[in-house]
Design a protein around this motif. Structure first.
Motif, PDB file in Angstrom:
ATOM      1  N   TYR A   1       0.842  -1.194   0.000  1.00  0.00           N
ATOM      2  CA  TYR A   1       0.000   0.000   0.000  1.00  0.00           C
ATOM      3  C   TYR A   1       0.880   1.248   0.000  1.00  0.00           C
ATOM      4  O   TYR A   1       2.051   1.203   0.386  1.00  0.00           O
ATOM      5  CB  TYR A   1      -0.952  -0.012   1.191  1.00  0.00           C
ATOM      6  CG  TYR A   1      -0.306  -0.022   2.560  1.00  0.00           C
ATOM      7  CD1 TYR A   1      -0.220   1.137   3.334  1.00  0.00           C
ATOM      8  CD2 TYR A   1       0.219  -1.189   3.103  1.00  0.00           C
ATOM      9  CE1 TYR A   1       0.358   1.137   4.591  1.00  0.00           C
ATOM     10  CE2 TYR A   1       0.802  -1.211   4.360  1.00  0.00           C
ATOM     11  CZ  TYR A   1       0.868  -0.045   5.101  1.00  0.00           C
ATOM     12  OH  TYR A   1       1.444  -0.052   6.338  1.00  0.00           O
TER      13      TYR A   1
ATOM     14  N   GLU B   1      -7.323  -7.403   0.810  1.00  0.00           N
ATOM     15  CA  GLU B   1      -8.236  -7.318  -0.328  1.00  0.00           C
ATOM     16  C   GLU B   1      -7.448  -7.025  -1.592  1.00  0.00           C
ATOM     17  O   GLU B   1      -6.537  -6.203  -1.589  1.00  0.00           O
ATOM     18  CB  GLU B   1      -9.274  -6.215  -0.106  1.00  0.00           C
ATOM     19  CG  GLU B   1     -10.198  -6.472   1.074  1.00  0.00           C
ATOM     20  CD  GLU B   1     -11.206  -5.360   1.281  1.00  0.00           C
ATOM     21  OE1 GLU B   1     -12.326  -5.654   1.706  1.00  0.00           O
ATOM     22  OE2 GLU B   1     -10.851  -4.181   1.002  1.00  0.00           O
ATOM     23  N   TYR B   2      -7.816  -7.703  -2.680  1.00  0.00           N
ATOM     24  CA  TYR B   2      -7.097  -7.542  -3.934  1.00  0.00           C
ATOM     25  C   TYR B   2      -7.570  -6.317  -4.708  1.00  0.00           C
ATOM     26  O   TYR B   2      -8.771  -6.058  -4.819  1.00  0.00           O
ATOM     27  CB  TYR B   2      -7.274  -8.776  -4.824  1.00  0.00           C
ATOM     28  CG  TYR B   2      -6.706  -8.581  -6.205  1.00  0.00           C
ATOM     29  CD1 TYR B   2      -5.329  -8.620  -6.423  1.00  0.00           C
ATOM     30  CD2 TYR B   2      -7.539  -8.323  -7.291  1.00  0.00           C
ATOM     31  CE1 TYR B   2      -4.796  -8.414  -7.683  1.00  0.00           C
ATOM     32  CE2 TYR B   2      -7.023  -8.130  -8.564  1.00  0.00           C
ATOM     33  CZ  TYR B   2      -5.648  -8.165  -8.754  1.00  0.00           C
ATOM     34  OH  TYR B   2      -5.123  -7.955 -10.008  1.00  0.00           O
ATOM     35  N   ARG B   3      -6.606  -5.563  -5.237  1.00  0.00           N
ATOM     36  CA  ARG B   3      -6.853  -4.479  -6.189  1.00  0.00           C
ATOM     37  C   ARG B   3      -5.835  -4.609  -7.311  1.00  0.00           C
ATOM     38  O   ARG B   3      -4.727  -5.109  -7.097  1.00  0.00           O
ATOM     39  CB  ARG B   3      -6.717  -3.108  -5.522  1.00  0.00           C
ATOM     40  CG  ARG B   3      -7.727  -2.865  -4.398  1.00  0.00           C
ATOM     41  CD  ARG B   3      -7.514  -1.494  -3.769  1.00  0.00           C
ATOM     42  NE  ARG B   3      -8.377  -1.304  -2.610  1.00  0.00           N
ATOM     43  CZ  ARG B   3      -9.626  -0.875  -2.665  1.00  0.00           C
ATOM     44  NH1 ARG B   3     -10.154  -0.566  -3.850  1.00  0.00           N
ATOM     45  NH2 ARG B   3     -10.348  -0.733  -1.567  1.00  0.00           N
TER      46      ARG B   3
ATOM     47  N   ASN C   1      -1.939  -5.646  -5.920  1.00  0.00           N
ATOM     48  CA  ASN C   1      -1.455  -5.052  -4.667  1.00  0.00           C
ATOM     49  C   ASN C   1      -1.165  -6.114  -3.600  1.00  0.00           C
ATOM     50  O   ASN C   1      -0.978  -5.780  -2.427  1.00  0.00           O
ATOM     51  CB  ASN C   1      -2.488  -4.062  -4.111  1.00  0.00           C
ATOM     52  CG  ASN C   1      -3.767  -4.758  -3.643  1.00  0.00           C
ATOM     53  OD1 ASN C   1      -4.148  -5.809  -4.173  1.00  0.00           O
ATOM     54  ND2 ASN C   1      -4.436  -4.180  -2.661  1.00  0.00           N
TER      55      ASN C   1
END
Length: 418
Positions: A297, A308-310, A352
């Motif tokens: 991040y 959480e995937y982005r 990410n």
């Protein structure tokens, strides 16, 4: 001792029958991975050449969509080698961390293993079609993480025992050479076989693995077709490492790669290559580093609370579309704004998220029995970690992103059961 939470087929072979999966299994399936049965014979030093497929990497400029809730993917990153012959069970048994064969009668495992001409019988995970396991070197470091399957379709001669080994595609040459090194006068041959459905029990939610001739063409599934990238995202979210890009060859210990938690090691098994250090690590009771899922991040936000995937680490107006694939592997992880010992090593990622070899007492709230915490206890709201790269010799310039490790629920449960 418990861990406590501080908080292709070869010429002349006919196509395989289509694998059957009942409708009930299809409905409950979280993920379905398919390994193509193409060209993985290894009867001589050049046979495995055509089996290797180049693995392409998605550039950081291309966003990878999140995986669907259920689906299947053709795993071009995996390849198959088969072993068949009267000595195949004994041969494989002496090389991997799971039991393949056992000799009836009394006496030590070492004595039985070395008894010439004694009959062996397959004992694959109490009759299961296959299992997860690993090949180690003499010092107990991981050479290959692998799935081993039993030839249940009888494509070999009736008097033969046959097994299929699924391994990282880029390592199929190396594994074939490893087999040749130990083959000596064993009565066995290496060649490709058939189609199997096997539950992937490394972590809940990994679904099933299918070895199928012709890839996914023979599958009749009411599931969305996906690809290797979606499969990688799912593995990373669950903290499952696979292949030598994530389990560094001849460096990682099997327990650091969580092979013990994923059912890849039988600690009651007798002699095999690398057993001594593996058993000693087990009985010592302390594994200070483990591969964990991590989230990357930007420097400005507060530490994230969920994994959480982005598609990108940072995106939006005025921000660079930076991806985990832009972060070089092997970077040391350090405390943000402080000096001290390395907290871990970044391995590989997408979007990410990714995997890192993390020191548990520094980067997580896991306590190790009998160990004194180094410094103050871990505080997720206070402690932040960073990876840096591209700086000049004076330490200026370059790039950096923050990184946070997560301990999946399944891993916590299995750690507490140890």
């Amino acid at each position: 001792m418990p861990i406590l939470a501080r908080r292709a087929l070869g010429p002349g072979l006919s196509p395989f029958p289509r694998p059957f999966v009942c409708q009930s299994c299809q409905r409950s399936l979280r993920w379905f991975s398919v390994t193509s049965g193409r060209a993985n014979t290894a009867t001589d030093a050049t046979d495995a050449t055509d089996a290797v497929t180049t693995i392409t990497t998605t550039s950081a400029a291309t966003a990878i969509a999140p995986p669907p809730p259920s689906g299947y993917a053709l795993l071009t990153s995996r390849r198959l080698i088969s072993l068949a012959g009267p000595d195949a069970p004994r041969f494989l048994h002496g090389l991997i961390t799971q039991p393949v064969s056992e000799e009836p009668g009394s006496g030590s495992a070492r004595h039985q293993h070395n008894t010439p001409g004694a009959p062996f019988r397959a004992s694959l995970a109490a009759g299961a079609p296959g299992f997860y396991s690993g090949f180690l070197n003499a010092t107990g470091r991981v050479l290959h993480d692998a799935f081993v399957y039993r030839d249940t379709l009888g494509l070999s001669r009736a008097e033969e025992k046959a097994f299929i080994v699924e391994v990282d595609a880029a390592q199929v040459h190396t594994l074939a050479q490893h087999f040749k090194r130990y083959k000596l006068r064993s009565k066995l041959s290496f060649r490709l076989k058939r189609s199997i459905v096997l539950p992937d029990t490394r972590a809940p939610g990994m679904g099933y693995r299918v070895i199928s001739y012709g890839g996914a063409k023979g599958l009749d599934l009411d599931l969305e077709k996906s690809d290797d990238n979606a499969y990688r995202v799912r593995r990373y979210l669950l903290g499952v490492a696979e292949g030598q890009a994530e389990i560094p060859r001849e460096q990682a210990l099997p327990l650091e790669a969580n092979m013990d938690l994923m059912g890849g090691i039988d600690f009651r098994k007798g002699c095999y290559v690398g057993q001594e250090l593996t058993i000693r690590t087990r009985h010592r009771g302390v594994v200070r580093k483990r591969i964990l899922p991590c989230l990357l991040y930007p420097s400005s936000p507060l530490p994230p609370e969920k994994l959480e995937y982005r598609p990108y680490i940072a995106e939006g107006e005025g921000q660079e579309n930076l991806s985990a694939e832009d972060v070089p592997p092997g970077l040391s992880i350090g405390r943000d704004g402080a000096k001290g010992r390395s907290a871990g090593t970044w391995l590989r990622g997408v979007g990410n998220i990714g995997l890192a070899l993390c020191r548990l007492q520094i980067m997580t709230d896991v306590e190790l029995p009998g160990e004194t915490a180094a410094g103050v206890p871990f505080d997720p709201k206070r402690d932040e970690f960073v990876v840096k790269w591209g700086a000049d010799e004076e330490g200026s310039g370059g790039q950096s992103v923050k990184i946070k490790a997560f301990v999946p629920d399944w891993m916590r449960e299995r750690l507490q059961e140890k």
